[in-house]
Design a protein around this motif. Structure first.
Motif, PDB file in Angstrom:
ATOM      1  N   GLN A  83       4.967  -1.378 -12.087  1.00 16.83           N
ATOM      2  CA  GLN A  83       4.478  -2.076 -10.902  1.00 16.83           C
ATOM      3  C   GLN A  83       5.538  -3.005 -10.326  1.00 16.83           C
ATOM      4  O   GLN A  83       5.699  -3.120  -9.109  1.00 16.83           O
ATOM      5  CB  GLN A  83       3.213  -2.869 -11.260  1.00 16.83           C
TER       6      GLN A  83
ATOM      7  N   LEU B  59       0.647  -0.024  -4.495  1.00 12.30           N
ATOM      8  CA  LEU B  59       0.053  -1.250  -5.017  1.00 12.30           C
ATOM      9  C   LEU B  59      -1.054  -1.711  -4.081  1.00 12.30           C
ATOM     10  O   LEU B  59      -1.064  -1.383  -2.894  1.00 12.30           O
ATOM     11  CB  LEU B  59       1.118  -2.349  -5.143  1.00 12.30           C
ATOM     12  N   SER B  60      -1.965  -2.496  -4.619  1.00 15.16           N
ATOM     13  CA  SER B  60      -3.065  -2.991  -3.805  1.00 15.16           C
ATOM     14  C   SER B  60      -2.608  -4.172  -2.952  1.00 15.16           C
ATOM     15  O   SER B  60      -1.939  -5.083  -3.465  1.00 15.16           O
ATOM     16  CB  SER B  60      -4.222  -3.446  -4.693  1.00 15.16           C
TER      17      SER B  60
ATOM     18  N   SER C 253      -4.218  -6.554  -2.191  1.00 15.15           N
ATOM     19  CA  SER C 253      -4.817  -7.769  -2.758  1.00 15.15           C
ATOM     20  C   SER C 253      -3.891  -8.453  -3.773  1.00 15.15           C
ATOM     21  O   SER C 253      -4.149  -9.589  -4.193  1.00 15.15           O
ATOM     22  CB  SER C 253      -6.151  -7.427  -3.435  1.00 15.15           C
ATOM     23  N   HIS C 254      -2.809  -7.779  -4.158  1.00 10.73           N
ATOM     24  CA  HIS C 254      -1.855  -8.339  -5.119  1.00 10.73           C
ATOM     25  C   HIS C 254      -0.848  -9.278  -4.460  1.00 10.73           C
ATOM     26  O   HIS C 254       0.037  -9.793  -5.133  1.00 10.73           O
ATOM     27  CB  HIS C 254      -1.078  -7.213  -5.810  1.00 10.73           C
TER      28      HIS C 254
ATOM     29  N   ASP D  14       0.830  -1.204   0.000  1.00  3.71           N
ATOM     30  CA  ASP D  14       0.000   0.000   0.000  1.00  3.71           C
ATOM     31  C   ASP D  14       0.870   1.262   0.000  1.00  3.71           C
ATOM     32  O   ASP D  14       0.557   2.242  -0.687  1.00  3.71           O
ATOM     33  CB  ASP D  14      -0.912  -0.010   1.218  1.00  3.71           C
TER      34      ASP D  14
END
Length: 326
Positions: A162, A146-147, A149-150, A142
């Motif tokens: 990324q 980036l999320s 969830s990745h 975070d």
């Protein structure tokens, strides 16, 4: 190049690689990749290290971290000479000294998930395990944009920008004080480069990080650096505060590099200085000033005597190794 409050100081670092020949593999010559470099970086600041490919920038960065053991010289980090540490002591110290690699894909293990890539160092250094490690990794993802969830995805599922964010998160996993940024944006699109540079600057302000930022793009270096060192054939040829080098370079090599940087004002005309030939071989460098075969200002003395780093102009901290400039 030393001041109070320096986090890192390197003294006369030399990194040579042997060239072996014959059936007995005898050393016939040495590649002088880094040849007597002394620098310091104040805590919380960024030193930009620039130069063409083959100038020794990456080797210097890795020698500082002892990823490539230097042939001689001293690296003093936070008051401690790491050149004398044992392997175990050096491993512990590396929690405070990290690196972001140039290739955002090649530096990530394709068989490991993002969670394992970022969290591996936490396990090795016994900082966090299980759910605690997962929470820390999610927070780092975070932080770098980036999320969370990745966390269970693999590197091939991400874009280049990324993937570099993943590399940054990995470098931050142990809460380091110092990070070597080894051309971290050179493999990215221009639009993504600015995002990564702004992320690094935000992280520096938030976490108090100290950077050695290695690059060949002087426009990028100007944006992020407090100080700039220009490297040529294993040696530092100019060092100063960033604005001083960009406004009034004192070494002909710096002048040539800066002349190739595009200017946003179309009315601004800068005379282009064309660099002749390639960087000479570090196995057999030229006599005198190593830059003289390519220099547009060279005089006879340049080919015979080696200039030393000395103060140029009004600023005593602006130093360059040149017989001609004042």
């Amino acid at each position: 190049m030393k001041s109070n409050g320096d986090l890192l100081e390197i003294k006369d670092i030399k990194t040579y690689f042997p060239i072996r020949k014959g059936i007995f593999s005898r050393v016939s010559a040495w590649v002088k990749a880094v040849d007597g470099v002394s620098l310091s970086i104040p805590s919380g600041k960024t030193l930009g290290l620039v130069g063409e490919s083959g100038s020794g920038k990456t080797t210097l960065g890795r020698s500082i971290l002892h990823l490539i053991p230097p042939t001689s010289g001293n690296v003093i980090f936070n008051g401690q000479d790491i050149s004398t540490l044992s392997s175990e002591q050096l491993r512990q110290l590396r929690r405070n000294m990290q690196i972001i690699f140039q290739d955002p894909f090649g530096s990530l293990n394709p068989r490991m998930t993002v969670g394992n890539i970022v969290g591996e160092a936490m396990t090795v250094h016994k900082i966090a395990r299980g759910e605690e490690r997962k929470d820390k990794v999610a927070a780092l993802l975070d932080k770098v944009g980036l999320s969370p969830s990745h966390i269970n995805r693999y590197p091939h599922e991400f874009s280049g920008g990324q993937r570099q964010r993943i590399g940054i998160a990995r470098a931050l996993a142990l809460n380091p004080k110092f990070i070597v940024c080894d051309e971290p944006v050179s493999a990215l699109d221009v639009s993504i480069q600015s995002q990564i540079i702004n992320l690094l600057m935000d992280l520096q302000n938030e976490l108090g990080l100290t950077y050695l930022f290695i690059a060949h793009d002087l426009a990028v270096v100007e944006h992020i650096s407090d100080f700039v060192a220009v490297m040529y054939l294993g040696k530092i040829v100019e060092y100063a505060q960033a604005e001083h080098i960009y406004n009034e370079p004192k070494h002909p090599y710096s002048m040539a590099l800066l002349s190739s940087v595009p200017h946003p004002d179309p009315k601004h005309r800068r005379k282009r200085i064309i660099l002749r030939g390639e960087v000479p071989s570090p196995v057999n460098p030229p006599s005198g000033c190593p830059y003289h075969p390519r220099c547009h200002m060279a005089i006879d003395r340049c080919s015979k005597e080696v200039p030393q780093l000395e103060a140029k102009g009004a600023d005593p901290h602006h130093i360059a190794s040149c017989w001609i400039t004042k």
